[in-house]
Design an enzyme around this catalytic site. Structure first.
Site, PDB file in Angstrom:
ATOM      1  N   LYS A  76       0.859  -1.179   0.000  1.00  0.00           N
ATOM      2  CA  LYS A  76       0.000   0.000   0.000  1.00  0.00           C
ATOM      3  C   LYS A  76       0.898   1.232   0.000  1.00  0.00           C
ATOM      4  O   LYS A  76       1.927   1.248   0.709  1.00  0.00           O
ATOM      5  CB  LYS A  76      -0.895  -0.029   1.241  1.00  0.00           C
ATOM      6  N   SER A 151      -9.676   2.084   2.888  1.00  0.00           N
ATOM      7  CA  SER A 151      -8.810   2.865   2.033  1.00  0.00           C
ATOM      8  C   SER A 151      -7.806   2.014   1.268  1.00  0.00           C
ATOM      9  O   SER A 151      -7.168   2.506   0.348  1.00  0.00           O
ATOM     10  CB  SER A 151      -8.043   3.884   2.875  1.00  0.00           C
ATOM     11  N   SER A 175      -9.968  -0.422   7.040  1.00  0.00           N
ATOM     12  CA  SER A 175      -9.414  -0.369   5.685  1.00  0.00           C
ATOM     13  C   SER A 175      -8.741  -1.635   5.184  1.00  0.00           C
ATOM     14  O   SER A 175      -8.350  -1.686   4.013  1.00  0.00           O
ATOM     15  CB  SER A 175      -8.440   0.789   5.562  1.00  0.00           C
TER      16      SER A 175
HETATM   17  N1  GLN Z   1     -13.251   4.538   6.606  1.00  0.00           N
HETATM   18  C1  GLN Z   1     -12.499   4.869   7.772  1.00  0.00           C
HETATM   19  C2  GLN Z   1     -12.022   6.297   7.682  1.00  0.00           C
HETATM   20  O1  GLN Z   1     -12.206   6.882   6.686  1.00  0.00           O
HETATM   21  C3  GLN Z   1     -11.346   3.937   7.978  1.00  0.00           C
HETATM   22  C4  GLN Z   1     -10.208   4.155   7.060  1.00  0.00           C
HETATM   23  C5  GLN Z   1      -9.020   3.308   7.406  1.00  0.00           C
HETATM   24  O2  GLN Z   1      -9.157   2.269   8.070  1.00  0.00           O
HETATM   25  N2  GLN Z   1      -7.839   3.756   7.006  1.00  0.00           N
HETATM   26  O3  GLN Z   1     -11.478   6.822   8.576  1.00  0.00           O
END
Ligand code: GLN
EC number: 6.3.5.7
Length: 483
Positions: A76, A151, A175
């Site tokens: 990532k 994400s 995410s």
């Molecule tokens: N959807 C959540 C956020 O936007 C989690 C994102 C993540 O786990 N990086 O904060």
């Protein structure tokens, strides 16, 4: 070749059926052919990959072995990779070449993995749809009109489309697990402190945790083995021995106590997902598990608490991007304040700016007690709920997401609607617990995930349950058409 899992690749390499170099070339060609439809990569690192593959082949020829020796993966794009762009999905870091490798990257490289590239992601890991990336949205290989989740949507789409067997990802509020659910993968968020955060660009430091995304629990065990462990460079890394995760896969589920929280089946859950969750419960009962209804009474407060704490930490973490030392700098600043304002205003996208504003507000004098402190108190209540539940059960099971992957753009005008989709995943981050999502069926041709949660450092138990489930079901083997 592209259908092989990490476990199958390890066996094939050990049996000299193919070399890592051959496999790497085949996958790079596949990425070049198919990724334009998906947009799952921000950067490809062909030269690095071929060098690492040749080195892995040489190490095997010298008698070395190892499940990850010669295995192609991707990172990532928030794991720092020395000399390679590490963008975090942001214009702010479009020109940033990391001066060092993240601990996870270094550990996996030492184990012999081959890095094919850096995967697309929501900007600074903020999002659940992978639409906020500076490099454009990622598409879901199961239906190119739908989001892959976020994400870590790039890692998920690439692994689901068989562009590579596994990838690293991070999970601040879901995410890893949510994109796993949306793309029919197995994804594991480890216990907070299990995987080093050093060199992992921070979103919300008390919630962020790196982990594996793969097609099977068996492969998650292999990749986690290479990622986990104490790191003196990360002050929140925990000095606990790392068990042999692959050895944990084969335990019997006889007598395993599975808790199913009644709050999970509220009005917001798609009834078709509820049915698939119940089917997975029946499957695990057949394997000897005992089901018990439990309660997580504070779950309803988790989303508001998370969406105060995460932006608060983000507003602090992101203050380092000021246009001075590294990253984007605006043209012709008039003075220092103009430099700050325009570099940040032009370098950060809308969702990141929204979170910085919310976070700075929640932390400001006069509002700190009302928002941030209160959210921290809720965090403790959420954790206490889990501690009480784990006195009665070994595993908690439920849906990973309330709905399947939505259409691209469907939630762009309503950020809160997107936040609500995180309802089942964020509690594990607030409590620091490990969680896993595994494939459990389909709704309208789109994959559905079931989430398992376990007590601290019981990643092996999660992998065990998921592996036994996968030995008895075939959801995880389904392949998206066209890939
Ligand atoms: N959807 C959540 C956020 O936007 C989690 C994102 C993540 O786990 N990086 O904060």
């Amino acid at each position: 070749m592209h259908h092989m899992t990490l476990a199958e690749i390890a066996r094939g390499l050990a049996d000299k059926k193919f070399s890592s170099e051959e496999l790497t070339k085949a996958l790079l060609a596949r990425i070049a052919q198919l990724d334009p439809q998906l947009n799952s990569f921000i950067s490809l690192t062909e030269e690095l990959a071929l060098g690492q593959a040749k080195a892995a082949d040489a190490r095997r020829a010298n008698g070395e072995s190892g499940a990850l020796l010669g295995a192609p993966i991707a990172h990532k794009d928030l794991f720092c990779t020395q000399g390679i762009r590490t963008s975090c999905g942001s214009k702010m870091l479009d020109n940033f070449k990391a001066p060092y490798d993240a601990t996870v990257v270094a550990k996996l490289a030492a184990a012999g993995t081959v890095t094919l590239g850096k995967t697309n992601m929501d900007e600074f890991a903020m999002g659940s749809a992978n639409e906020s990336s500076h490099y454009g949205a990622v598409k879901n290989p199961w239906n190119l009109e739908h989001v892959p989740g976020g994400s870590s949507g790039g890692s998920a789409a690439a692994v689901a489309a068989r562009l590579l067997p596994a990838a690293t990802a991070t999970d601040t509020g879901g995410s890893i697990r949510q994109p796993a659910a949306f793309t029919n993968l197995t994804g594991l968020k480890p216990t907070y402190g299990r995987v080093s955060r050093w060199g992992m660009i921070a979103y919300a430091s008390s919630l962020d945790q790196g982990g594996p995304l793969a097609r099977t629990a068996e492969d998650c065990a292999i990749l986690l083995q290479g990622m986990a462990g104490f790191d003196p460079n990360d002050s929140t890394s925990i000095d606990e021995p790392v068990p042999d995760y692959s050895a944990s896969l084969n335990g019997s589920l006889q007598g395993l106590r599975i808790g199913v929280p009644k709050e999970y089946f509220s009005a917001g859950l798609d009834p078709r997902i509820a049915e698939l969750v119940h089917n997975s419960v029946k499957e695990l009962e057949k394997l000897g598990a005992v089901i018990k209804e439990i309660s997580l009474p504070n779950m309803q407060h988790a989303i508001p608490a998370y969406y105060v704490i995460a932006p608060a930490e983000a507003s602090s973490n992101l203050s380092r991007f000021d246009g001075v030392r590294f990253g984007y700098r605006c043209e012709n600043p008039e003075n220092l304040v103009d430099l700050y304002k325009r570099s940040r205003g032009e370098g950060f996208g809308a969702e990141v700016q929204r979170r910085i504003m919310v976070g700075a507000y929640a932390l400001s004098a006069g509002y700190y007690d009302a928002y941030y402190l209160k959210a921290q108190k809720i965090r403790r209540l959420v954790k206490n709920d889990f501690m009480a539940a784990f006195n009665e059960v070994d595993i908690i099971l439920g849906p990973t997401t309330p709905n399947p992957a939505w259409k691209l753009g469907a939630k762009n005008s309503d950020p809160v609607a997107e936040y609500l989709e995180d309802v089942y995943t964020i509690t594990a981050n607030l409590a620091g617990l490990p969680g896993l999502s595994m494939p459990a069926g389909f709704v309208d041709g789109l994959p559905v995930g079931v989430q398992l949660l376990a007590p601290y450092f019981q990643e092996g138990r999660l992998l065990n349950v998921a592996h036994q489930y996968q030995l008895n079901t075939d959801w995880h083997t389904r392949t998206p058409t066209g890939f």
